[in-house]
Each structure stands twice: as C-alpha cells, then as structure tokens.
Design an enzyme around this catalytic site. Structure first.
Site, PDB file in Angstrom:
ATOM      1  N   SER A   1      -3.611   3.304  -4.610  1.00 50.58           N
ATOM      2  CA  SER A   1      -4.779   2.813  -3.889  1.00 50.58           C
ATOM      3  C   SER A   1      -5.030   1.335  -4.225  1.00 50.58           C
ATOM      4  O   SER A   1      -4.161   0.496  -4.015  1.00 50.58           O
ATOM      5  CB  SER A   1      -5.985   3.702  -4.216  1.00 50.58           C
ATOM      6  OG  SER A   1      -7.094   3.408  -3.409  1.00 50.58           O
TER       7      SER A   1
ATOM      8  N   HIS B   1      -2.639   3.887   0.619  1.00 55.29           N
ATOM      9  CA  HIS B   1      -3.346   4.663   1.640  1.00 55.29           C
ATOM     10  C   HIS B   1      -4.499   3.821   2.184  1.00 55.29           C
ATOM     11  O   HIS B   1      -4.740   2.706   1.725  1.00 55.29           O
ATOM     12  CB  HIS B   1      -3.830   6.019   1.115  1.00 55.29           C
ATOM     13  CG  HIS B   1      -4.863   5.945   0.034  1.00 55.29           C
ATOM     14  ND1 HIS B   1      -5.329   7.056  -0.629  1.00 55.29           N
ATOM     15  CD2 HIS B   1      -5.536   4.899  -0.533  1.00 55.29           C
ATOM     16  CE1 HIS B   1      -6.228   6.709  -1.524  1.00 55.29           C
ATOM     17  NE2 HIS B   1      -6.375   5.406  -1.481  1.00 55.29           N
TER      18      HIS B   1
END
Length: 206
Positions: free
Chosen positions: A110, A135
C-alpha cells in the site's frame, strides 16, 4: 490483562538495544536507531501514521541540514497506512536535496510500496525475500448523503493523483497502474524490479 492483551503490548514494551562508543570525552550511549541515523539510515517500520511520519520527516530534514550532498537510506518494512501521513513523507523525499535510497525488507504494501517506488532512480532496492503490494486507496465514511458524496469525490481524486505518481516512478502507463491497483497486486522482489517499482534486488553488500 489477558494473554492476548499481553501479546498486543509486547512489541511496544520491547527494549531498544543500546550502543556504547568510546569518544575523547569518554563513553557515549546511543539507542540503536540514533546510532544508525549517524550513518544516514532511517527506518520506516509498521503502520504509516502521523506521529511516525513526523519523525521520519524530521530525520530527513536533519540529515539534509547536516550534509545536503550525501544520500539518505530509507529502510521500509510496512503494511501501509494513512495516505496523508505517507504523502508528507513522499513530498519531503522529493523536496530535500539529498537522494533518498529506498530498501524494502520484509514487506512494502500500500503506502509502503508507494514510498518504496518514490526513492531516487537507480537507488531503489528490495531484499530477496521481501514482498511488495500495490492497490487503490481504502476509505470509509458515515454521515449524511451529501457528506458521503464529498468524501467519495475526495478519495477518487486521491486515487487519480496516486496513480499518476506511481506511473511516473514506475515507468508504467497510467492505464496499467489503474488496472493493476483495482485489487491487491502482490509481487516478489524480482517482480517489483520488472514492474519498475525498484531498480534491483540486493542479495549482499557490494
């Protein structure tokens, strides 16, 4: 306190190793992270949140003031965290004069992977068994319908901005970044090299 509570507290209660050095004025003690800071090494570990981000920003600014020409080494082992906290680190990395070399150990997921890719070109690395995951931003909001709409527009704006920056640092087309961040995309160290998030896998010091 239950056993599970003790386990949750254990990492925070762990003792930080101390290093003792001999100087002309006698012995001097440092905690291990302060000693490594003297070598221009900063650790970004755990959740990215405001307090941790402020400490990392302060360390980078201090090292720039100390020597604006010498590289800073940022070691990352993070599952991600708060976007605004991560962006304060990102903006400082781009703002300061020294190159910031990024090294992934363990995981960079992330926001962790975003900061890994944001290191100086040619100076971004993964250790062999580290994992990288990209993501789209996560968000959740409760409230009146109008407020939810406002926050939805904000997170979509952040998503577009982060995709643009990730495309810039990885060299991937924006369409590829948009597709691959739609869901969690995990990568090995070598996969991260091929994707353009890092420049090489380090197996040992040169």
């Amino acid at each position: 306190m239950s056993y599970s509570d003790q386990r949750e507290l254990a990492p925070h209660m762990a003792l930080v190793p101390m290093v003792v050095e001999q100087t002309s004025r006698g012995e001097r003690s440092y905690d291990i992270f302060s000693r490594l800071l003297k070598e221009r090494i900063i650790f970004l570990t755990g959740q990215v949140e405001d307090h941790m981000a402020n400490l990392i920003v302060a360390q980078m600014l201090f090292l720039e003031a100390e020597n604006p020409e010498k590289d800073i080494h940022l070691y990352i082992n993070s599952p991600g965290g708060v976007i605004t906290a991560g962006m304060s680190i990102y903006d400082t990395m781009q703002f300061i004069k020294p190159d910031v070399s990024t090294i992934c150990m363990g995981q960079a997921c992330s926001m962790g992977s975003f900061l890994l890719a944001a290191g100086a070109q040619g100076k971004r690395f993964c250790l062999p068994n580290s994992r990288v995951m990209i993501h789209q931003p996560l968000g959740g909001f409760q409230g009146q319908a109008t407020d939810i709409e406002i926050h939805a527009k904000e997170i979509l704006s952040i998503k577009a901005r982060m995709n643009t920056l990730m495309a810039k640092h990885s060299g991937q087309p924006i369409e590829v970044i948009e597709r691959d961040t739609e869901r969690d995309r995990f990568m090995s160290a070598q996969d991260a090299v091929e994707y353009g998030l890092v420049d090489a896998v380090l197996t040992q010091r040169a």
